[in-house]
Motif scaffolding. Structure first.
Motif, PDB file in Angstrom:
ATOM      1  N   PRO A  43       0.761  -1.117  -0.189  1.00  0.00           N
ATOM      2  CA  PRO A  43       0.072   0.152   0.093  1.00  0.00           C
ATOM      3  C   PRO A  43       0.934   1.242  -0.123  1.00  0.00           C
ATOM      4  CG  PRO A  43       0.099  -1.000   2.406  1.00  0.00           C
ATOM      5  CD  PRO A  43       0.762  -1.853   1.335  1.00  0.00           C
ATOM      6  N   LEU A  44       1.531   1.558  -1.142  1.00  0.00           N
ATOM      7  CA  LEU A  44       2.342   2.683  -1.317  1.00  0.00           C
ATOM      8  C   LEU A  44       1.781   3.985  -1.056  1.00  0.00           C
ATOM      9  CD1 LEU A  44       4.591   1.801  -4.498  1.00  0.00           C
ATOM     10  CD2 LEU A  44       4.938   1.215  -2.151  1.00  0.00           C
ATOM     11  N   PRO A  45       0.581   4.321  -1.242  1.00  0.00           N
ATOM     12  CA  PRO A  45      -0.028   5.729  -0.995  1.00  0.00           C
ATOM     13  C   PRO A  45       0.176   6.263   0.509  1.00  0.00           C
ATOM     14  CG  PRO A  45      -1.468   4.350  -2.351  1.00  0.00           C
ATOM     15  CD  PRO A  45      -0.218   3.532  -1.694  1.00  0.00           C
ATOM     16  N   HIS A  46       0.078   5.406   1.292  1.00  0.00           N
ATOM     17  CA  HIS A  46       0.162   5.894   2.750  1.00  0.00           C
ATOM     18  C   HIS A  46       1.699   6.086   3.072  1.00  0.00           C
ATOM     19  CE1 HIS A  46       1.465   1.764   4.039  1.00  0.00           C
ATOM     20  NE2 HIS A  46       2.087   2.182   5.294  1.00  0.00           N
ATOM     21  N   TRP A  47       2.827   5.887   2.380  1.00  0.00           N
ATOM     22  CA  TRP A  47       4.067   5.940   2.695  1.00  0.00           C
ATOM     23  C   TRP A  47       4.378   7.552   2.432  1.00  0.00           C
ATOM     24  CZ3 TRP A  47       7.130   1.590  -0.028  1.00  0.00           C
ATOM     25  CH2 TRP A  47       6.833   0.577   0.685  1.00  0.00           C
ATOM     26  N   THR A  48       5.055   8.190   3.266  1.00  0.00           N
ATOM     27  CA  THR A  48       5.645   9.499   3.159  1.00  0.00           C
ATOM     28  C   THR A  48       6.666   9.789   2.063  1.00  0.00           C
ATOM     29  OG1 THR A  48       7.510   9.237   4.579  1.00  0.00           O
ATOM     30  CG2 THR A  48       5.450   9.947   5.608  1.00  0.00           C
ATOM     31  N   ASP A  49       6.799  10.586   1.742  1.00  0.00           N
ATOM     32  CA  ASP A  49       8.037  10.974   0.389  1.00  0.00           C
ATOM     33  C   ASP A  49       9.262  10.490   0.993  1.00  0.00           C
ATOM     34  OD1 ASP A  49       5.737  11.636  -0.925  1.00  0.00           O
ATOM     35  OD2 ASP A  49       6.721  13.878  -1.380  1.00  0.00           O
ATOM     36  N   GLY A  50      10.248  10.084   0.289  1.00  0.00           N
ATOM     37  CA  GLY A  50      11.429   9.637   0.462  1.00  0.00           C
ATOM     38  C   GLY A  50      11.718   8.142   0.315  1.00  0.00           C
ATOM     39  N   PRO A  51      12.740   7.620   0.831  1.00  0.00           N
ATOM     40  CA  PRO A  51      13.149   6.195   0.248  1.00  0.00           C
ATOM     41  C   PRO A  51      12.548   5.038   1.547  1.00  0.00           C
ATOM     42  CG  PRO A  51      15.046   7.282   1.306  1.00  0.00           C
ATOM     43  CD  PRO A  51      13.994   8.522   1.259  1.00  0.00           C
ATOM     44  N   HIS A  52      12.149   4.030   0.807  1.00  0.00           N
ATOM     45  CA  HIS A  52      11.716   2.906   1.579  1.00  0.00           C
ATOM     46  C   HIS A  52      12.220   1.767   1.133  1.00  0.00           C
ATOM     47  CE1 HIS A  52       8.649   5.815   3.338  1.00  0.00           C
ATOM     48  NE2 HIS A  52       8.597   6.062   1.886  1.00  0.00           N
ATOM     49  N   LEU A  53      12.417   0.679   1.858  1.00  0.00           N
ATOM     50  CA  LEU A  53      12.914  -0.597   1.738  1.00  0.00           C
ATOM     51  C   LEU A  53      12.233  -1.787   1.896  1.00  0.00           C
ATOM     52  CD1 LEU A  53      16.690  -0.168   2.894  1.00  0.00           C
ATOM     53  CD2 LEU A  53      15.957  -0.411   0.521  1.00  0.00           C
ATOM     54  N   PRO A  54      11.131  -1.898   0.883  1.00  0.00           N
ATOM     55  CA  PRO A  54      10.228  -3.043   1.212  1.00  0.00           C
ATOM     56  C   PRO A  54      10.729  -4.157   0.525  1.00  0.00           C
ATOM     57  CG  PRO A  54       9.390  -1.778  -0.604  1.00  0.00           C
ATOM     58  CD  PRO A  54      10.665  -1.230  -0.055  1.00  0.00           C
ATOM     59  N   ARG A  55      10.185  -5.565   0.661  1.00  0.00           N
ATOM     60  CA  ARG A  55      10.256  -6.690  -0.256  1.00  0.00           C
ATOM     61  C   ARG A  55       9.186  -6.940  -0.995  1.00  0.00           C
ATOM     62  NH1 ARG A  55      14.607 -10.513   1.416  1.00  0.00           N
ATOM     63  NH2 ARG A  55      15.336 -10.074   3.250  1.00  0.00           N
ATOM     64  N   LEU A  56       9.524  -7.022  -2.426  1.00  0.00           N
ATOM     65  CA  LEU A  56       8.431  -7.075  -3.426  1.00  0.00           C
ATOM     66  C   LEU A  56       8.704  -8.609  -4.030  1.00  0.00           C
ATOM     67  CD1 LEU A  56       8.558  -3.724  -5.114  1.00  0.00           C
ATOM     68  CD2 LEU A  56       7.164  -4.397  -3.327  1.00  0.00           C
ATOM     69  N   PRO A  57       7.886  -9.182  -4.367  1.00  0.00           N
ATOM     70  CA  PRO A  57       7.915 -10.534  -4.785  1.00  0.00           C
ATOM     71  C   PRO A  57       8.334 -10.490  -6.293  1.00  0.00           C
ATOM     72  CG  PRO A  57       5.592 -10.063  -4.907  1.00  0.00           C
ATOM     73  CD  PRO A  57       6.449  -8.847  -4.178  1.00  0.00           C
ATOM     74  N   GLY A  58       9.591 -11.387  -6.696  1.00  0.00           N
ATOM     75  CA  GLY A  58      10.041 -11.245  -7.991  1.00  0.00           C
ATOM     76  C   GLY A  58       9.323 -12.032  -8.999  1.00  0.00           C
ATOM     77  N   ARG A  59      10.084 -12.505 -10.007  1.00  0.00           N
ATOM     78  CA  ARG A  59       9.141 -13.111 -11.077  1.00  0.00           C
ATOM     79  C   ARG A  59       9.088 -14.702 -10.618  1.00  0.00           C
ATOM     80  NH1 ARG A  59       8.154 -12.781 -16.195  1.00  0.00           N
ATOM     81  NH2 ARG A  59       9.320 -10.684 -16.639  1.00  0.00           N
ATOM     82  N   THR A  60       9.982 -15.050  -9.737  1.00  0.00           N
ATOM     83  CA  THR A  60       9.808 -16.294  -9.425  1.00  0.00           C
ATOM     84  C   THR A  60       9.141 -16.624  -8.062  1.00  0.00           C
ATOM     85  OG1 THR A  60      11.883 -16.547  -7.879  1.00  0.00           O
ATOM     86  CG2 THR A  60      11.935 -17.071 -10.287  1.00  0.00           C
TER      87      THR A  60
END
Length: 264
Positions: free
Chosen positions: A48-65
């Motif tokens: 849910p990116l819209p609730h994040w503040t401006d600036g850098p964040h380090l999430p984990r996102l699922p890759g192709r596998t």
């Protein structure tokens, strides 16, 4: 930073979509990022990116596998109110270069996730292996243990990390017990025997939340105390060690007292 730099993908928020090749051909201004499409499957971001503040964040996102990959998502709000997400795949920078396991930075990143059980693992007599057989043999020991821990993580709900040196960490959403570590200990000993490295074993300390703390630092500290105690007990305990030292010297002679003092 150039918009066509193949390490980056610029996406609008909140309608965050990874355009397919067909969509990119139909849309005159849409561009497909080769590096991004290699790493990630098309579709909406699961965060849910819209609730994040401006600036850098380090999430984990699922890759192709389906493997979660560490990404740096930098959000910015444009003058017209639209938001832009710049997504960079930085997964490789959070991996230990020798073993391929996530490193200390990744562990700190994941510390926000609920962790109930933690095991701090330390290779026994690792310095002696390096001194006697060379650092190449020491690297093989670390790689072998890392493969076992990675295998355990793939086949269960564990997460394995290398802190540095010969220290590793296993995290789990449940309490870990000696029974969970025993198969790994047996497999590691067998692997070391095949490599021709004698006395291959590791010690470990366990910690459990919330009994031993509710932060990563507190759990690691408790596990480290347990690990130190385990190593001492396996060497026979402090009383046994003092007995061995006393047996090596004649304390009735001044020279014996000096030797004991130096040994301690």
């Amino acid at each position: 930073m150039h918009l066509d730099h193949d390490l980056f993908q610029h996406l609008p928020v909140p309608a965050v979509q990874w355009p397919s090749v067909c969509e990119a051909k139909r849309d005159g201004h849409a561009r497909v990022n080769p590096a991004f499409s290699r790493a990630f499957r098309p579709g909406a971001l699961p965060c849910p990116l819209p609730h994040w503040t401006d600036g850098p964040h380090l999430p984990r996102l699922p890759g192709r596998t389906g493997e979660p990959r560490v990404c740096r998502v930098t959000l910015s709000t444009l003058p017209n109110g639209d938001r832009l997400a710049v997504i960079e795949d930085v997964h490789a920078y959070h991996l230990d270069p020798l073993t391929g396991l996530p490193d200390r930075r990744a562990l700190l990143l994941d510390a926000a996730q609920p962790t109930v059980g933690l095991a701090l693992i330390d290779v026994d007599r690792f310095k002696q292996v390096n001194d006697a057989l060379g650092h190449a043999a020491g690297d093989r020991v670390l790689e072998a243990l890392a493969r076992l821990l990675a295998g355990a993580a793939r086949n269960g709900d564990l997460h394995a990390y290398r802190l540095g040196g010969d220290e590793f960490v296993l995290c789990a959403p449940h309490a870990l017990t000696p029974d969970d570590l025993r198969p790994l200990q047996d497999s590691f000993r067998q692997t070391m025997n095949r490599l021709g490295i004698p006395s291959g074993s590791f010690s470990y300390g366990l910690a459990q939340a919330p009994q031993h703390g509710d932060t990563l630092h507190a759990l690691l500290q408790h596990a480290d105390t347990q690990l130190t105690r385990s190593k001492r007990d396996r060497r026979g305990g402090l009383t046994t060690q003092l007995g061995r030292l006393l047996g090596r010297v004649t304390v009735t002679e001044p020279s014996g007292l000096n030797n004991l003092s130096a040994a301690l």
